[in-house]
Design an enzyme around this catalytic site. Sequence first.
Site, short mmCIF file in Angstrom:
data_model
loop_
_atom_site.label_atom_id
_atom_site.label_comp_id
_atom_site.label_asym_id
_atom_site.label_seq_id
_atom_site.Cartn_x
_atom_site.Cartn_y
_atom_site.Cartn_z
N LYS A 115 0.81 -1.17 -0.03
CA LYS A 115 0.01 0.24 0.09
C LYS A 115 0.76 1.29 -0.07
O LYS A 115 0.53 2.61 -0.60
CB LYS A 115 -0.90 0.23 1.20
CG LYS A 115 -2.00 -1.12 1.23
CD LYS A 115 -3.18 -0.63 0.22
CE LYS A 115 -4.20 -1.74 -0.15
NZ LYS A 115 -4.69 -2.70 0.83
N LYS A 197 -5.11 -12.23 -10.33
CA LYS A 197 -6.40 -12.65 -9.70
C LYS A 197 -7.24 -11.37 -10.03
O LYS A 197 -7.07 -10.26 -10.65
CB LYS A 197 -6.45 -12.71 -8.24
CG LYS A 197 -5.58 -13.56 -7.66
CD LYS A 197 -5.62 -14.06 -6.22
CE LYS A 197 -5.62 -12.64 -5.28
NZ LYS A 197 -5.58 -12.91 -3.96
N LYS A 200 -11.40 -6.26 -7.12
CA LYS A 200 -12.66 -5.76 -6.86
C LYS A 200 -12.80 -4.16 -7.00
O LYS A 200 -13.87 -3.62 -6.89
CB LYS A 200 -13.32 -6.25 -5.58
CG LYS A 200 -12.91 -5.52 -4.17
CD LYS A 200 -13.97 -6.15 -3.26
CE LYS A 200 -14.01 -5.34 -1.98
NZ LYS A 200 -12.84 -5.60 -1.22
#
Length: 334
Positions: A115, A197, A200
């Site tokens: 992050k 992957k 979202k």
Amino acid sequence: MEKNKEIVLSGIRPTGFLHLGNYFGALKNWSRMQYEYDCYFFIADWHSLTTHADTSELRLNTRRLVSELIAGGLDPGKCTIYAQSDIPEIPELYLYLNMLAYKGELEKTVTFKDKARQQPENINAGLLTYPVLQAADILIHRAHYVPVGKDQEQHIEMTRNFAERFNHRYGEIFPIPRAFSYSKDLVKILSLDGSGKMSKSEQQMNTIYLSDEDALITRKIMKAKTDQGPTAPNSKKPEYIQGLFTLLGLVSSPEILAGFEYDFNHCHIRYGDMKKQLAEDMIRFISPIRGKAAALQNDPAQIDEILAIGAEKARKSAAATLLEVRKALGFKYH
Ligand code: TRP
């Protein structure tokens, strides 16, 4: 909730739309666990502030997430569904745990480093102590199992450490929680272009969301990456092809899957036909979930009622833990 069942807890941040990876990687497991355990599932809205400072869409996102979780299988009559921000006991426990968490270990956390790299202009203290807040989420209900994906295992390990430090210093209050999954290998749902992957956070063409309309599902699947097909019998599948087979295995019948496996192994697979079949079966799988979620979303009063009932149940459990914690620490003066 029945007494004596082991306690399960998991959470999800309201930062995007639920997709197939969330469904097969988490929600499907959670839905099964609610019949066997005393389950708490919550919306980690405080956690979302570490990366999404703008709260203008928070309510909308939270309500949509609750709708999708219920449409995807959670039953508010069987498990406790609540918003993290409804439980003021969590930040108090977070405060105590912060004194047991070391700057060095927080800085070494993989998710923190990721992050920090992604948002170098906003490396806030909340981001650094994200795992401590997560530990408070888990320990406030004295949870035994935490169903999460691989990327969260380090946070669970840290939670175990904080719990052990607390127990050691102040008295045995917390069970030591464990990451949980029914099968050893969680299904990995790959992005439709085979690169990593499904994600979202952004609306995108390589991810299938539970809210996607039929035509969009078809369009996304028909655009998925394929190639000319194998040239030697029984070849190893490239990752992007394996990704499509994985999806077929999840939403199509075993016969259909076996048919395309056979075609692949005999080098006469037609990916166009396979994708058409996958799109059809995917639509059959998603459209009832999408419909149920949309109906709930159109009834915000019902969602808020579900969250109110969940908050009441969750606070009862949280308050009981916090009382023990305060007693152990010596903060109970009267
Ligand atoms: N960090 C989790 C994620 O990004 C969300 C989360 C917050 C969570 N608190 C939790 C998961 C407690 C399990 C238990 O997916």
